[in-house]
Design an enzyme around this catalytic site. Structure first.
Site, PDB file in Angstrom:
ATOM      1  N   PHE A  25       1.037  -1.159   0.175  1.00  0.00           N
ATOM      2  CA  PHE A  25       0.013   0.038   0.001  1.00  0.00           C
ATOM      3  C   PHE A  25       0.779   1.360  -0.082  1.00  0.00           C
ATOM      4  O   PHE A  25       0.783   2.049  -0.849  1.00  0.00           O
ATOM      5  CB  PHE A  25      -0.973  -0.023   1.154  1.00  0.00           C
ATOM      6  N   THR A 136       6.079   1.798  13.342  1.00  0.00           N
ATOM      7  CA  THR A 136       4.774   1.987  13.684  1.00  0.00           C
ATOM      8  C   THR A 136       4.456   2.626  14.820  1.00  0.00           C
ATOM      9  O   THR A 136       5.182   2.788  15.945  1.00  0.00           O
ATOM     10  CB  THR A 136       4.162   0.416  13.661  1.00  0.00           C
ATOM     11  N   TYR A 182       3.737  -7.970  17.327  1.00  0.00           N
ATOM     12  CA  TYR A 182       4.106  -6.950  16.374  1.00  0.00           C
ATOM     13  C   TYR A 182       4.931  -5.531  16.948  1.00  0.00           C
ATOM     14  O   TYR A 182       5.885  -5.469  16.508  1.00  0.00           O
ATOM     15  CB  TYR A 182       2.806  -6.392  15.568  1.00  0.00           C
ATOM     16  N   TYR A 332      -6.088 -11.238  21.403  1.00  0.00           N
ATOM     17  CA  TYR A 332      -6.312  -9.748  20.776  1.00  0.00           C
ATOM     18  C   TYR A 332      -6.221  -8.811  21.912  1.00  0.00           C
ATOM     19  O   TYR A 332      -6.524  -9.086  23.196  1.00  0.00           O
ATOM     20  CB  TYR A 332      -7.416  -9.647  19.999  1.00  0.00           C
TER      21      TYR A 332
HETATM   22  N1  LIG Z   1      -0.163   1.550   6.521  1.00  0.00           N
HETATM   23  C1  LIG Z   1      -0.198   1.944   7.891  1.00  0.00           C
HETATM   24  O1  LIG Z   1      -0.924   3.011   8.292  1.00  0.00           O
HETATM   25  C2  LIG Z   1       1.001   1.778   8.735  1.00  0.00           C
HETATM   26  C3  LIG Z   1       0.884   2.042  10.204  1.00  0.00           C
HETATM   27  C4  LIG Z   1       2.056   1.741  10.969  1.00  0.00           C
HETATM   28  C5  LIG Z   1       3.335   1.199  10.217  1.00  0.00           C
HETATM   29  N2  LIG Z   1       3.221   0.825   8.873  1.00  0.00           N
HETATM   30  C6  LIG Z   1       4.457   0.116   8.366  1.00  0.00           C
HETATM   31  O2  LIG Z   1       4.687   0.540   7.192  1.00  0.00           O
HETATM   32  C7  LIG Z   1       5.031  -0.610   6.272  1.00  0.00           C
HETATM   33  C8  LIG Z   1       4.273  -0.679   4.982  1.00  0.00           C
HETATM   34  O3  LIG Z   1       2.992  -0.913   5.415  1.00  0.00           O
HETATM   35  P1  LIG Z   1       1.820  -1.186   4.369  1.00  0.00           P
HETATM   36  O4  LIG Z   1       0.635  -0.488   4.899  1.00  0.00           O
HETATM   37  O5  LIG Z   1       2.150  -0.678   3.214  1.00  0.00           O
HETATM   38  O6  LIG Z   1       1.819  -2.534   4.117  1.00  0.00           O
HETATM   39  P2  LIG Z   1       1.626  -3.643   3.105  1.00  0.00           P
HETATM   40  O7  LIG Z   1       1.331  -5.090   3.693  1.00  0.00           O
HETATM   41  O8  LIG Z   1       0.583  -3.170   1.840  1.00  0.00           O
HETATM   42  O9  LIG Z   1       2.960  -3.748   2.422  1.00  0.00           O
HETATM   43  C9  LIG Z   1       3.956  -4.481   2.833  1.00  0.00           C
HETATM   44  C10 LIG Z   1       4.730  -5.083   1.616  1.00  0.00           C
HETATM   45  O10 LIG Z   1       5.748  -5.951   1.930  1.00  0.00           O
HETATM   46  C11 LIG Z   1       5.957  -6.868   1.352  1.00  0.00           C
HETATM   47  N3  LIG Z   1       6.622  -8.056   1.890  1.00  0.00           N
HETATM   48  C12 LIG Z   1       6.497  -8.255   3.319  1.00  0.00           C
HETATM   49  N4  LIG Z   1       7.201  -9.230   3.636  1.00  0.00           N
HETATM   50  C13 LIG Z   1       8.210  -9.437   2.550  1.00  0.00           C
HETATM   51  C14 LIG Z   1       9.176 -10.058   2.219  1.00  0.00           C
HETATM   52  N5  LIG Z   1       9.864 -10.953   3.008  1.00  0.00           N
HETATM   53  N6  LIG Z   1      10.158  -9.835   1.087  1.00  0.00           N
HETATM   54  C15 LIG Z   1       9.525  -8.980   0.122  1.00  0.00           C
HETATM   55  N7  LIG Z   1       8.573  -8.323   0.510  1.00  0.00           N
HETATM   56  C16 LIG Z   1       7.700  -8.467   1.400  1.00  0.00           C
HETATM   57  C17 LIG Z   1       4.474  -7.246   1.091  1.00  0.00           C
HETATM   58  O11 LIG Z   1       4.375  -8.173  -0.172  1.00  0.00           O
HETATM   59  C18 LIG Z   1       3.885  -6.176   0.795  1.00  0.00           C
HETATM   60  O12 LIG Z   1       3.663  -5.680  -0.387  1.00  0.00           O
HETATM   61  C19 LIG Z   1       5.001  -1.611   7.283  1.00  0.00           C
HETATM   62  O13 LIG Z   1       6.497  -1.824   7.718  1.00  0.00           O
HETATM   63  C20 LIG Z   1       4.138  -1.208   8.321  1.00  0.00           C
HETATM   64  O14 LIG Z   1       4.466  -2.002   9.535  1.00  0.00           O
HETATM   65  C21 LIG Z   1       2.125   0.904   8.010  1.00  0.00           C
HETATM   66  O1  LIG Z   2     -13.894  -4.670  11.011  1.00  0.00           O
HETATM   67  C1  LIG Z   2     -13.317  -4.073  12.038  1.00  0.00           C
HETATM   68  C2  LIG Z   2     -11.807  -3.975  11.736  1.00  0.00           C
HETATM   69  C3  LIG Z   2     -11.286  -3.199  12.800  1.00  0.00           C
HETATM   70  N1  LIG Z   2     -12.038  -2.984  13.702  1.00  0.00           N
HETATM   71  C4  LIG Z   2     -11.193  -1.967  14.731  1.00  0.00           C
HETATM   72  O2  LIG Z   2     -10.779  -0.807  14.289  1.00  0.00           O
HETATM   73  C5  LIG Z   2      -9.325  -0.345  14.881  1.00  0.00           C
HETATM   74  C6  LIG Z   2      -8.284  -0.202  14.048  1.00  0.00           C
HETATM   75  O3  LIG Z   2      -7.672  -1.409  13.286  1.00  0.00           O
HETATM   76  P1  LIG Z   2      -7.102  -1.573  12.019  1.00  0.00           P
HETATM   77  O4  LIG Z   2      -7.133  -2.788  11.694  1.00  0.00           O
HETATM   78  O5  LIG Z   2      -6.939  -0.459  11.134  1.00  0.00           O
HETATM   79  O6  LIG Z   2      -5.348  -1.677  12.988  1.00  0.00           O
HETATM   80  P2  LIG Z   2      -4.912  -0.829  13.994  1.00  0.00           P
HETATM   81  O7  LIG Z   2      -5.117   0.684  13.934  1.00  0.00           O
HETATM   82  O8  LIG Z   2      -5.437  -1.481  15.464  1.00  0.00           O
HETATM   83  O9  LIG Z   2      -3.158  -1.220  13.939  1.00  0.00           O
HETATM   84  C7  LIG Z   2      -2.677  -0.928  12.801  1.00  0.00           C
HETATM   85  O10 LIG Z   2      -2.189   0.203  13.339  1.00  0.00           O
HETATM   86  C8  LIG Z   2      -0.795   0.581  12.801  1.00  0.00           C
HETATM   87  C9  LIG Z   2      -0.130  -0.611  11.877  1.00  0.00           C
HETATM   88  O11 LIG Z   2       1.343  -0.576  12.562  1.00  0.00           O
HETATM   89  C10 LIG Z   2      -0.611  -1.579  11.346  1.00  0.00           C
HETATM   90  O12 LIG Z   2      -1.338  -1.303  10.061  1.00  0.00           O
HETATM   91  C11 LIG Z   2      -1.926  -1.892  12.356  1.00  0.00           C
HETATM   92  O13 LIG Z   2      -1.209  -2.737  13.373  1.00  0.00           O
HETATM   93  C12 LIG Z   2      -9.349  -1.187  15.989  1.00  0.00           C
HETATM   94  O14 LIG Z   2      -9.518  -0.574  17.331  1.00  0.00           O
HETATM   95  C13 LIG Z   2     -10.059  -2.559  15.588  1.00  0.00           C
HETATM   96  O15 LIG Z   2     -10.561  -3.460  16.627  1.00  0.00           O
HETATM   97  C14 LIG Z   2     -13.385  -2.886  14.126  1.00  0.00           C
HETATM   98  O16 LIG Z   2     -14.113  -2.348  14.785  1.00  0.00           O
HETATM   99  N2  LIG Z   2     -13.921  -3.548  12.951  1.00  0.00           N
END
Ligand SMILES: NC(=O)c1ccc[n+]([C@@H]2O[C@H](COP(=O)([O-])OP(=O)(O)OC[C@H]3O[C@@H](n4cnc5c(N)ncnc54)[C@H](O)[C@@H]3O)[C@@H](O)[C@H]2O)c1
Ligand SMILES: O=c1ccn([C@@H]2O[C@H](COP(=O)(O)OP(=O)(O)O[C@H]3OC[C@@H](O)[C@H](O)[C@H]3O)[C@@H](O)[C@H]2O)c(=O)[nH]1
EC number: 4.1.1.35
Length: 386
Positions: A25, A136, A182, A332
């Site tokens: 993403f 994160t 995590y 959880y």
């Molecule tokens: N989206 C958010 O709000 C959010 C919040 C907190 C932290 N993060 C961190 O940001 C980073 C990216 O998040 P995202 O939302 O894009 O997640 P995502 O799952 O969409 O992207 C992660 C990508 O890493 C690739 N990947 C995982 N393991 C791999 C491996 N062994 N080799 C090669 N590729 C691999 C997956 O295929 C995936 O495409 C992560 O480290 C996540 O912990 C994201």
């Molecule tokens: O269908 C649903 C899904 C989720 N939830 C709630 O919605 C909240 C947000 O859930 P998310 O699945 O987006 O994940 P969280 O915000 O808990 O954690 C995320 O935050 C930071 C990143 O590191 C990760 O992408 C993820 O861990 C949580 O309280 C979860 O319990 C619902 O109430 N209904």
């Protein structure tokens, strides 16, 4: 693109970036930004490429010579070090990062977020390469305020809940609450990166994203991901809206989150990439403190926005409550509240988020409707026919 300068007025030189997790993403949005607005080159590493397919094909696009895709699993591929050596900067996004996995696949979660990231840190350190590592907001865990009595006036005091990179503690639940596998793995890799900086001079930046959301986040179960899969909340609620079923509120939907539009957040990452002198050695919260809602309020707002963008009225019972045990299984737990302090990123990079929650949901749900509504209808009519 000509004449681009950094925050100190110096010309920005073209660099090569090894982006691990580029097919996810955040990676897909970052690739898009780098290719369309900068001269930089991207060595995109991932096991999947669906989300960046539009950037890789057809080969005639103007940036064809600035992006290369390498289908590599970083767990076990000797090509990784070579790619890091070829690049000026490595950005590591690869991770298992969906909460449904933390308590059900804790070993994979810990390996992915800690063990698999180790060689990346090591190769950067040994080869004198800069690293931007994605951590994160979950490293903060629960707020101090969560442990105060429910009626304590101190709960209203920001000192008890605003999350600051340099002063807030990291508060996780007990080991049997495997949700924290995590956060704990991410915390340890942060400490390792920091220690490599302190002892061996690694040039690093750590990013702590606070719920970045937007198009291409996760998957819609049964359409472009497993039917039984549980993505993050944006995709869960989008899936419910597309299927005209109630949105499930885990444990009453009382947890609070601040959501930021992916495009605002990517601006912050670009500033880090292009201003190393201001970003190196820092940990940055990247979020939008103005967009705080409870999960229940998020569900209500998404229901309204979806009705507007789809032209369909909402269903009679838009939400239902489910227990976390039923929804996620044993082990959880949840972060109660996540408001990022913005002092450090403001001071170092002058960055601020722009987009309101309503506006970001409107553009995101417009995308979800356009991308998935037809496919969901077809999948549902097949199920009914069977
Ligand atoms: N989206 C958010 O709000 C959010 C919040 C907190 C932290 N993060 C961190 O940001 C980073 C990216 O998040 P995202 O939302 O894009 O997640 P995502 O799952 O969409 O992207 C992660 C990508 O890493 C690739 N990947 C995982 N393991 C791999 C491996 N062994 N080799 C090669 N590729 C691999 C997956 O295929 C995936 O495409 C992560 O480290 C996540 O912990 C994201
Ligand atoms: O269908 C649903 C899904 C989720 N939830 C709630 O919605 C909240 C947000 O859930 P998310 O699945 O987006 O994940 P969280 O915000 O808990 O954690 C995320 O935050 C930071 C990143 O590191 C990760 O992408 C993820 O861990 C949580 O309280 C979860 O319990 C619902 O109430 N209904």
């Amino acid at each position: 693109m000509a004449g681009r300068v950094d925050l100190d007025g110096n010309p920005i030189k073209q660099i090569t970036i090894c982006m691990i997790g580029a097919g996810g993403f955040i990676g897909s949005h970052l690739c898009e930004k780098l290719l369309s607005e900068t001269p930089h080159k991207v060595l995109a590493v991932d096991v999947y490429s669906d989300k960046i397919k539009h950037l890789l094909e057809p080969a005639t696009v103007t940036w064809a010579d600035r992006i290369q895709f390498h289908r590599i699993n970083i767990k076990n591929d000797s090509r990784l070090e070579g790619l890091i050596k070829m690049a000026d900067l490595t950005i590591n996004l690869a991770a298992i990062c969906t909460p449904a996995d933390y308590n059900t696949r804790p070993l994979d979660t810990i390996y992915s977020n800690f063990i698999d990231a180790l060689p990346v840190v090591k190769y950067c350190s040994e080869n004198g390469k800069r690293l931007i590592h994605f951590s994160t907001c979950e490293v903060y865990g629960k707020t101090i305020g969560a442990f105060l009595p429910k009626d304590s006036p101190l709960r209203q005091d920001p000192a008890y809940y605003v999350l600051k990179e340099d002063t807030s503690p990291c508060i996780f639940g007990p080991i049997e609450k495997q949700r924290w596998s995590y956060a704990c793995a991410k915390q340890l890799i942060e400490r390792l990166v920091y220690a490599e900086g302190a002892e061996n001079g690694l040039e690093f930046t750590i990013v702590r994203p606070f719920n970045w959301i937007g198009p291409r986040m996760d998957f819609i179960p049964g359409i472009d991901g497993p039917s039984e899969g549980v993505p993050r909340v944006l995709a869960c609620f989008s899936n419910n809206l597309l299927r005209r079923e109630p949105l499930k509120l885990v444990d009453g939907g009382e947890s609070q989150r601040t959501f930021i539009y992916i495009k605002d957040a990517i601006e912050a990452v670009l500033l880090m990439i292009e201003n190393p002198a201001r970003a190196n050695g820092h940990i940055f919260n990247v979020g939008n403190p103005n967009n705080e809602v409870t999960v229940r309020q998020l569900a209500e707002m998404m229901t309204k926005v979806y009705a507007k963008v789809s032209g369909e009225s909402s269903i009679e019972t838009p939400t239902i409550d489910v227990s976390s045990k039923e929804f996620y299984g044993e082990g959880y737990d949840d972060s109660d509240k996540r408001i990022p302090d913005m002092t450090i990123i403001n001071r170092q990079l002058g960055w601020n988020p722009k987009t309101s929650l309503w506006d970001l949901l409107e553009s995101t749900l417009t995308y979800q409707h356009r991308t998935y509504a037809e496919a969901v209808k077809q999948a549902m009519s097949k199920t009914t026919a069977n």
